[in-house]
Design an enzyme around this catalytic site. Structure first.
Site, PDB file in Angstrom:
ATOM      1  CB  THR A 125      -0.899  -0.002   1.258  1.00 15.07           C
ATOM      2  OG1 THR A 125      -1.424   1.304   1.477  1.00 15.07           O
ATOM      3  CG2 THR A 125      -0.137  -0.398   2.517  1.00 15.07           C
ATOM      4  CG  ASP A 126      -1.071   5.042  -0.915  1.00 11.07           C
ATOM      5  OD1 ASP A 126      -1.694   4.261  -0.153  1.00 11.07           O
ATOM      6  OD2 ASP A 126      -1.545   6.127  -1.298  1.00 11.07           O
ATOM      7  CD  GLU A 127      -3.362   3.573   4.231  1.00  6.62           C
ATOM      8  OE1 GLU A 127      -3.259   3.563   5.464  1.00  6.62           O
ATOM      9  OE2 GLU A 127      -4.447   3.418   3.634  1.00  6.62           O
ATOM     10  CE1 TYR A 150      -3.233  -2.437   5.976  1.00  9.36           C
ATOM     11  CE2 TYR A 150      -3.220  -0.088   5.451  1.00  9.36           C
ATOM     12  CZ  TYR A 150      -3.257  -1.412   5.038  1.00  9.36           C
ATOM     13  OH  TYR A 150      -3.328  -1.724   3.700  1.00  9.36           O
ATOM     14  CE  LYS A 154      -0.071  -4.484   3.103  1.00 13.31           C
ATOM     15  NZ  LYS A 154      -0.478  -5.846   2.609  1.00 13.31           N
TER      16      LYS A 154
HETATM   17  P1  NAD Z   1      -9.861  -6.977   2.947  1.00 16.30           P
HETATM   18  O1  NAD Z   1      -9.757  -6.626   4.389  1.00 16.30           O
HETATM   19  O2  NAD Z   1     -11.123  -6.717   2.202  1.00 16.30           O
HETATM   20  O3  NAD Z   1      -9.542  -8.552   2.767  1.00 16.30           O
HETATM   21  C1  NAD Z   1      -8.464  -9.178   3.408  1.00 16.30           C
HETATM   22  C2  NAD Z   1      -8.614 -10.675   3.184  1.00 16.30           C
HETATM   23  O4  NAD Z   1      -7.502 -11.333   3.794  1.00 16.30           O
HETATM   24  C3  NAD Z   1      -9.880 -11.271   3.810  1.00 16.30           C
HETATM   25  O5  NAD Z   1     -10.481 -12.171   2.921  1.00 16.30           O
HETATM   26  C4  NAD Z   1      -9.351 -11.994   5.043  1.00 16.30           C
HETATM   27  O6  NAD Z   1     -10.154 -13.103   5.437  1.00 16.30           O
HETATM   28  C5  NAD Z   1      -7.973 -12.412   4.571  1.00 16.30           C
HETATM   29  N1  NAD Z   1      -7.032 -12.635   5.686  1.00 16.30           N
HETATM   30  C6  NAD Z   1      -6.800 -11.796   6.731  1.00 16.30           C
HETATM   31  N2  NAD Z   1      -5.884 -12.338   7.545  1.00 16.30           N
HETATM   32  C7  NAD Z   1      -5.502 -13.523   6.985  1.00 16.30           C
HETATM   33  C8  NAD Z   1      -4.578 -14.523   7.352  1.00 16.30           C
HETATM   34  N3  NAD Z   1      -3.860 -14.432   8.478  1.00 16.30           N
HETATM   35  N4  NAD Z   1      -4.428 -15.604   6.540  1.00 16.30           N
HETATM   36  C9  NAD Z   1      -5.184 -15.717   5.397  1.00 16.30           C
HETATM   37  N5  NAD Z   1      -6.077 -14.801   5.027  1.00 16.30           N
HETATM   38  C10 NAD Z   1      -6.239 -13.713   5.806  1.00 16.30           C
HETATM   39  O7  NAD Z   1      -8.623  -6.281   2.250  1.00 16.30           O
HETATM   40  P2  NAD Z   1      -8.478  -5.588   0.820  1.00 16.30           P
HETATM   41  O8  NAD Z   1      -8.961  -4.201   0.913  1.00 16.30           O
HETATM   42  O9  NAD Z   1      -8.998  -6.505  -0.200  1.00 16.30           O
HETATM   43  O10 NAD Z   1      -6.886  -5.537   0.700  1.00 16.30           O
HETATM   44  C11 NAD Z   1      -6.160  -6.613   0.116  1.00 16.30           C
HETATM   45  C12 NAD Z   1      -4.677  -6.286   0.119  1.00 16.30           C
HETATM   46  O11 NAD Z   1      -4.461  -5.084  -0.629  1.00 16.30           O
HETATM   47  C13 NAD Z   1      -4.110  -6.029   1.498  1.00 16.30           C
HETATM   48  O12 NAD Z   1      -2.810  -6.585   1.556  1.00 16.30           O
HETATM   49  C14 NAD Z   1      -4.039  -4.515   1.602  1.00 16.30           C
HETATM   50  O13 NAD Z   1      -3.018  -4.096   2.479  1.00 16.30           O
HETATM   51  C15 NAD Z   1      -3.746  -4.141   0.173  1.00 16.30           C
HETATM   52  N6  NAD Z   1      -4.217  -2.802  -0.234  1.00 16.30           N
HETATM   53  C16 NAD Z   1      -5.507  -2.426  -0.003  1.00 16.30           C
HETATM   54  C17 NAD Z   1      -5.936  -1.170  -0.446  1.00 16.30           C
HETATM   55  C18 NAD Z   1      -7.367  -0.720  -0.249  1.00 16.30           C
HETATM   56  O14 NAD Z   1      -7.679   0.433  -0.543  1.00 16.30           O
HETATM   57  N7  NAD Z   1      -8.274  -1.569   0.203  1.00 16.30           N
HETATM   58  C19 NAD Z   1      -5.040  -0.303  -1.093  1.00 16.30           C
HETATM   59  C20 NAD Z   1      -3.721  -0.740  -1.305  1.00 16.30           C
HETATM   60  C21 NAD Z   1      -3.328  -1.989  -0.876  1.00 16.30           C
HETATM   61  P1  TYD Z   2     -10.403   4.343   5.007  1.00 18.39           P
HETATM   62  O1  TYD Z   2     -11.435   4.021   3.984  1.00 18.39           O
HETATM   63  O2  TYD Z   2     -10.508   3.731   6.365  1.00 18.39           O
HETATM   64  O3  TYD Z   2      -9.001   4.029   4.338  1.00 18.39           O
HETATM   65  P2  TYD Z   2      -7.504   4.449   4.837  1.00 18.39           P
HETATM   66  O4  TYD Z   2      -7.555   4.852   6.255  1.00 18.39           O
HETATM   67  O5  TYD Z   2      -6.756   3.189   4.626  1.00 18.39           O
HETATM   68  O6  TYD Z   2      -7.072   5.561   3.928  1.00 18.39           O
HETATM   69  O7  TYD Z   2     -10.378   5.920   5.202  1.00 18.39           O
HETATM   70  C1  TYD Z   2     -10.191   6.775   4.083  1.00 18.39           C
HETATM   71  C2  TYD Z   2     -10.220   8.192   4.575  1.00 18.39           C
HETATM   72  O8  TYD Z   2     -11.533   8.485   5.060  1.00 18.39           O
HETATM   73  C3  TYD Z   2      -9.270   8.435   5.755  1.00 18.39           C
HETATM   74  O9  TYD Z   2      -8.708   9.734   5.638  1.00 18.39           O
HETATM   75  C4  TYD Z   2     -10.199   8.380   6.969  1.00 18.39           C
HETATM   76  C5  TYD Z   2     -11.510   8.891   6.430  1.00 18.39           C
HETATM   77  N1  TYD Z   2     -12.730   8.330   7.081  1.00 18.39           N
HETATM   78  C6  TYD Z   2     -13.732   9.162   7.569  1.00 18.39           C
HETATM   79  O10 TYD Z   2     -13.630  10.399   7.495  1.00 18.39           O
HETATM   80  N2  TYD Z   2     -14.835   8.605   8.160  1.00 18.39           N
HETATM   81  C7  TYD Z   2     -14.978   7.248   8.270  1.00 18.39           C
HETATM   82  O11 TYD Z   2     -16.001   6.802   8.843  1.00 18.39           O
HETATM   83  C8  TYD Z   2     -13.945   6.397   7.741  1.00 18.39           C
HETATM   84  C9  TYD Z   2     -14.068   4.910   7.842  1.00 18.39           C
HETATM   85  C10 TYD Z   2     -12.845   6.981   7.158  1.00 18.39           C
END
Ligand code: NAD
Ligand code: TYD
Length: 337
Positions: A125-127, A150, A154
């Site tokens: 992630t970019d975070e 988090y 990562k």
């Molecule tokens: P999500 O929370 O929707 O899904 C995570 C999945 O991983 C779930 O199905 C969960 O059951 C599984 N999981 C969790 N712990 C586990 C373990 N110990 N063993 C096996 N499976 C496990 O997450 P997402 O939003 O789909 O993100 C997927 C990946 O992409 C993550 O690595 C996240 O850091 C990365 N990512 C997410 C975003 C975003 O905006 N959502 C952006 C950049 C990168």
């Molecule tokens: P989120 O979707 O939790 O993703 P991330 O924290 O990984 O970027 O949050 C996105 C942005 O939205 C973040 O700046 C926090 C803000 N946010 C709110 O303002 N209200 C909310 O209820 C949530 C969940 C997030």
């Protein structure tokens, strides 16, 4: 090719498995997922009977089960989506994040080494770059300065990957994408939370003044990027992925766009206490992945509209999720804000 995809029942993993199974008829995909609160079998209901799709329930930190799965299915490559992913939950309970995002990644890397897996792609992630000053765009070589439990976990995973590259010469790659949105996103993240709240005529909790900036990318564009890096990325390299919204979009602007699409006004906004340690701005330089041939296809206006339509047409999917444990979580997160 037999590819192990971890975390494939989550938001991005399930979209990615659907993308891969349709595009590559020669691949067998093995989805390894712990089925945490975020892992939902309904996300892949449409392909669960596909002969080229297999599911194993398990924890990536369980090395015995990872090794058995690799042997049973003769796994050749691994793409690791499995993670604890929600910043607010990491502030409440950081331990689980270390276990999955750091230790789990380490277990997978040990297995890559032991079974001479041909490719390991870590979905990051970019975070991990932390807060970015206005005007600056993180490059892949920048120092990692994660702010939340988090993003620190990562970053810990990424550092393990790079260390195993240097020390054992493993065939690894990393992608670092910005905030995704789209179908099947668990309604704890801002967009599905706000869309579903608005549909239910509930207020939307904007943290602080809503002036934080995220670079919203549609999950399909992210899946295309992961596909490209998996097939064409240079081993040992990191690739940023982002939408590069121009102008940049603050949380408040995103909230207003969402309200507008749903025909609701700003009276639905509730400004609540800010998130602890809240990163103000993320932005990445994507020139490296663009050189590989990737570009964003879905702009935010059209992506937001189709995403809102998806949540409007799939109320059964999210209504089931917004019950039980979710309600307890929602109360903990939002009642004293
Ligand atoms: P999500 O929370 O929707 O899904 C995570 C999945 O991983 C779930 O199905 C969960 O059951 C599984 N999981 C969790 N712990 C586990 C373990 N110990 N063993 C096996 N499976 C496990 O997450 P997402 O939003 O789909 O993100 C997927 C990946 O992409 C993550 O690595 C996240 O850091 C990365 N990512 C997410 C975003 C975003 O905006 N959502 C952006 C950049 C990168
Ligand atoms: P989120 O979707 O939790 O993703 P991330 O924290 O990984 O970027 O949050 C996105 C942005 O939205 C973040 O700046 C926090 C803000 N946010 C709110 O303002 N209200 C909310 O209820 C949530 C969940 C997030």
């Amino acid at each position: 090719m037999k590819v192990l995809i971890t975390g494939g029942l989550g938001f991005i993993g399930s979209n990615f498995i659907r993308h891969m199974i349709n595009k590559y008829p020669e691949y067998d995909l093995i989805n390894f997922d712990k089925m945490t609160y975020a892992g939902n079998p309904e996300n892949l209901k449409d392909i669960e009977d596909n002969k080229r799709y297999n599911f194993v329930k398990g924890d990536i930190a369980d090395s015995a089960l990872i090794e058995k799965t690799i042997q049973d299915f003769k796994i050749e490559a691994i793409i690791n989506f499995a993670a604890e992913t929600h910043v607010d939950r990491s502030i409440e309970n950081p331990g689980e994040f270390i276990n999955t995002d750091v230790y789990g990644t380490h277990v997978l890397l040990e297995a890559v080494k032991k079974f001479k897996i041909s490719k390991f792609l870590q979905i990051s992630t970019d975070e991990v770059y932390g807060d970015i000053e206005p005007g600056h765009f993180s490059k892949e070589g920048d120092t990692l300065r994660p702010s939340s439990p988090y993003s620190a976990s990562k970053a810990g995973g990424d550092l393990q990957v790079m260390a195993f590259r240097r020390t054992y010469d493993l065939p690894v790659l990393i992608t670092r994408c910005t905030n995704n949105y789209g179908p099947y996103q668990y309604p704890e993240k801002i967009l599905p939370l706000f869309i579903t709240n608005i549909i239910e005529d509930k207020k939307v909790p904007v943290y602080g003044q809503g002036d934080q900036i995220r670079d919203w990318i549609h999950v399909d564009d992210h899946c295309q990027a992961v596909d490209l890096v998996f097939h064409k990325g240079q081993i040992g390299e990191v690739y940023n992925v982002g939408a590069n919204q121009d102008p940049e979009v603050s949380n408040l602007e995103l909230t207003k766009m969402t309200l507008d699409h749903l025909g609701k006004g700003e009276e639905m906004i509730e400004y609540v206490k800010d998130r602890l340690g809240h990163d103000v701005r993320y932005a990445v330089d994507c020139s490296k992945i663009k050189e590989l041939g990737w570009k964003k296809e879905i702009n935010l206006e059209e992506g937001l509209e189709s995403t809102i339509k998806w949540y409007q047409s799939n109320k059964d999917w999210w209504k089931k999720l917004k019950s039980g444990e979710y309600l307890a979580y929602y109360k903990r997160q939002y009642s004293d804000r």
